[in-house]
Design a protein around this motif. Structure first.
Motif, PDB file in Angstrom:
ATOM      1  N   GLY A 398      15.129  -9.712  49.605  1.00  0.00           N
ATOM      2  CA  GLY A 398      15.394 -11.854  50.081  1.00  0.00           C
ATOM      3  C   GLY A 398      13.758 -12.537  49.791  1.00  0.00           C
ATOM      4  O   GLY A 398      13.963 -13.702  49.541  1.00  0.00           O
ATOM      5  N   LYS A 399      12.680 -11.869  50.534  1.00  0.00           N
ATOM      6  CA  LYS A 399      11.408 -12.150  50.684  1.00  0.00           C
ATOM      7  C   LYS A 399      10.839 -12.303  48.877  1.00  0.00           C
ATOM      8  O   LYS A 399       9.872 -12.432  48.584  1.00  0.00           O
ATOM      9  N   HIS A 400      10.483 -10.803  49.140  1.00  0.00           N
ATOM     10  CA  HIS A 400       9.299  -9.826  48.173  1.00  0.00           C
ATOM     11  C   HIS A 400      10.565  -9.677  46.099  1.00  0.00           C
ATOM     12  O   HIS A 400       9.933  -8.521  45.812  1.00  0.00           O
ATOM     13  N   TYR A 401      12.186  -9.091  46.831  1.00  0.00           N
ATOM     14  CA  TYR A 401      12.538  -8.719  45.847  1.00  0.00           C
ATOM     15  C   TYR A 401      14.354  -8.927  46.099  1.00  0.00           C
ATOM     16  O   TYR A 401      14.458  -9.404  47.657  1.00  0.00           O
ATOM     17  N   LYS A 402      15.120  -8.913  45.371  1.00  0.00           N
ATOM     18  CA  LYS A 402      16.541  -9.211  45.021  1.00  0.00           C
ATOM     19  C   LYS A 402      17.690  -7.667  44.853  1.00  0.00           C
ATOM     20  O   LYS A 402      16.959  -6.970  43.666  1.00  0.00           O
ATOM     21  N   LYS A 403      18.646  -7.206  45.591  1.00  0.00           N
ATOM     22  CA  LYS A 403      18.847  -6.080  45.150  1.00  0.00           C
ATOM     23  C   LYS A 403      19.979  -6.214  44.509  1.00  0.00           C
ATOM     24  O   LYS A 403      20.490  -7.385  44.111  1.00  0.00           O
ATOM     25  N   GLU A 410      15.367  -6.578  41.466  1.00  0.00           N
ATOM     26  CA  GLU A 410      14.354  -7.418  40.920  1.00  0.00           C
ATOM     27  C   GLU A 410      13.428  -7.846  41.693  1.00  0.00           C
ATOM     28  O   GLU A 410      13.625  -8.524  42.616  1.00  0.00           O
ATOM     29  N   THR A 411      11.877  -7.656  41.199  1.00  0.00           N
ATOM     30  CA  THR A 411      11.073  -8.242  42.333  1.00  0.00           C
ATOM     31  C   THR A 411      11.254  -9.741  42.077  1.00  0.00           C
ATOM     32  O   THR A 411      11.315 -10.230  40.767  1.00  0.00           O
ATOM     33  N   ILE A 412      11.013 -10.308  43.124  1.00  0.00           N
ATOM     34  CA  ILE A 412      10.766 -11.920  42.809  1.00  0.00           C
ATOM     35  C   ILE A 412       9.117 -12.087  43.045  1.00  0.00           C
ATOM     36  O   ILE A 412       8.193 -11.659  43.981  1.00  0.00           O
ATOM     37  N   LYS A 413       9.027 -12.827  41.700  1.00  0.00           N
ATOM     38  CA  LYS A 413       7.925 -12.907  40.870  1.00  0.00           C
ATOM     39  C   LYS A 413       6.840 -14.183  41.853  1.00  0.00           C
ATOM     40  O   LYS A 413       7.805 -14.896  43.096  1.00  0.00           O
TER      41      LYS A 413
END
Length: 530
Positions: A398-403, A410-413
């Motif tokens: 939720g902070k660095h990636y989402k399932k 998917e990583t969070i840019k």
């Protein structure tokens, strides 16, 4: 170890854990952004994860562990450390302090730390940085044989060949990372550039074939870097098989084998292959295909994330051609650093099992650690607990990636934590798939990795481990010469006609011939004992 026996053991291991193998190149292959896929945990895996700590007896005293490892500095490292500790504290009553050191400074920093006798607990070590075999010779690492017997799940999750290369004089001083054990090599090229200029990217059979591609980029794309180079993405250092060789020990210490021979130890820097390489790199450098500061660069992740590199060297175990043939879509390795930059990944040197690759990523426990068993408990969690592993690798959900699914993220840019180094820690069988991995057939992807290992060709010296102890002084002297001149030659920033003879003379004066003779002696003894 013959290929058939190796293949059977790897396949059996893979099937028992219902996993797929994947991994790095570099060795620090910073070019390899993709991660290893993980399947849904079986009941036995879940049990192993829940019982990762072998002791639920009387409460353990709280301890603090210090863990050194290399990577690109991360803004959100503290948040990840807190999340990891929230998971491990109830299990082993320990907190781990993550001491991330920039790639370029790691080797020298760890030399100072080890020489000073600093008390720490864990550190990344390998055949190419924070030199494992040198650390063993210098007495910096603790023998782990007795501790390892207490953690059968972790030990069984790593193929025998990894333990073989970690064993020096009958003892194991580091826990290998379970990652892709074979190494094929090639390059990656931005898809839009290959398509725009109609480049025949599948025609490449050797590095010099890339020259016309680089020339096209240089003339038409002034804002791009035609060829990425840094000290950890040097092809001769990172990929000896690309030049028909394999390393004995680390890849830059003099003393290698030709793959076609496998019996006579040579000085790889005196080979015609090395002269041809540095001559080519000189041509590329003078034509502006590399950054001017290339010889001093140690980390080029910023350029990767910005999509500035047109072409990159890479460890390519499976590439675009393989995925296309299997009906899978792959956005390529470059997309792992920037989802907007797709690449073609092309392998032109087939995968090979070599000792230096099996020893490419390990974690040792310092001989000065005051909490060796608790450090081993943490390593056990890192190898058997999916939550602990993926938190350290990918950060906070939720902070660095989402399932995206049970095994895909998917990583969070710009989320503050993107190390792209699943191969650096623990057991990659536990890793999520990310956007850099092919899509469309997860089971097919799994089978491809299993088949890759099953059919891999073993090197002539697979399992041979060089003991540096008899030549410790010469090794230190040679290292100094390599630090002084190698990267200037490898990047092409100096004229090889002038500086290669100087380099060879200095290596000889530093004791290269004695090191080579000692390698030959140990290799002959090893062969006689088989």
């Amino acid at each position: 170890m013959n290929a058939k026996k190796t293949a059977k053991s790897i396949l059996a291991l893979s099937l028992s854990f219902s996993i797929v193998l994947a991994g790095c190149g570099k060795n620090n292959d910073n070019n390899a952004a993709s991660s290893a896929p993980a399947s849904s945990a079986s009941s036995s895996e879940t049990q192993a994860s829940e019982t990762a700590s072998p002791s639920t007896e009387a409460a353990l005293e709280p301890v603090d562990l210090t863990y050194y490892f290399p990577n690109t500095p991360q803004k959100d490292l503290q948040a990840v450390e807190d999340a990891v500790n929230k998971l491990i504290q109830p299990k082993i009553n320990a907190k781990v302090h993550l001491k991330l050191i920039d790639w370029g400074a790691y080797d020298e920093k760890m030399k100072v730390i080890n020489a000073s006798g600093e008390v720490y607990d864990l550190a990344f070590t390998s055949a190419w940085t924070n030199n494992y075999y040198q650390n063993v010779a210098n007495g910096a690492l603790a023998p782990l044989d007795e501790l390892l017997e207490k953690y059968p799940d972790m030990k069984a999750g790593i193929p025998d060949m990894f333990w073989d290369v970690a064993r020096v004089k009958g003892h194991i001083y580091a826990v290998p990372t379970f990652q892709q054990s074979t190494a094929g090599y090639g390059y990656t090229i931005q898809k839009k550039l290959a398509d725009k200029y109609n480049l025949d990217w599948k025609s490449v059979t050797k590095l010099s074939d890339l020259t016309p591609f680089l020339d096209t980029i240089k003339k038409n794309e002034p804002n791009l870097i035609p060829w990425e180079y840094n000290q950890n993405a040097d092809a001769f250092k990172q990929a000896p098989p690309m030049f028909g060789m394999e390393a004995l020990g680390d890849t830059l210490t003099p003393g290698s084998l030709y793959l076609a021979d496998g019996s006579k130890v040579i000085n790889q820097f005196e080979s015609p292959e090395f002269k041809e390489y540095v001559t080519m790199m000189r041509d590329w450098y003078t034509k502006g295909y590399l950054k001017k500061e290339a010889p001093t660069l140690t980390d080029t992740n910023a350029d990767r994330k910005a999509g500035k590199n047109a072409l990159q060297f890479g460890q390519i175990d499976l590439g675009t051609v393989d995925y296309e043939a299997a009906g899978m879509k792959s956005t390529g390795r470059m997309s792992g650093f920037n989802p907007d930059v797709e690449s073609y990944d092309y392998q032109f040197v087939k995968p090979l099992l070599t000792t230096d690759k099996a020893a490419a990523t390990m974690t040792g426990i310092s001989v000065n650690s005051k909490n060796k068993e608790r450090a081993m408990m943490f390593l056990n969690l890192l190898h058997t607990d999916k939550d602990v592993y993926n938190t350290l690798i990918w950060g906070v959900e939720g902070k660095h990636y989402k399932k995206v699914s049970d095994i895909r993220i998917e990583t969070i840019k710009d989320g503050g934590f993107q190390i792209w180094s699943a191969w650096e820690f623990g057991n990659m069988a536990n890793s999520y798939l990310s956007e850099g991995d092919p899509q469309g057939n997860d089971e097919g992807f799994r089978k491809m990795w299993i088949d890759l290992n099953k059919n891999a060709t073993p090197s002539n010296a697979l399992g041979f481990v060089f003991d540096f102890t008899p030549v410790k002084s010469e090794k230190a002297n040679v290292d100094a010469v390599i630090s002084e001149l190698y990267y200037a030659l490898g990047s092409g920033s100096v004229d090889p006609d002038k500086y290669l003879p100087k380099f060879l003379d200095k290596l000889k004066s530093a004791g290269a011939d004695k090191i080579i003779a000692e390698k030959q002696k140990q290799l002959d003894e090893w062969r006689a004992s088989k």
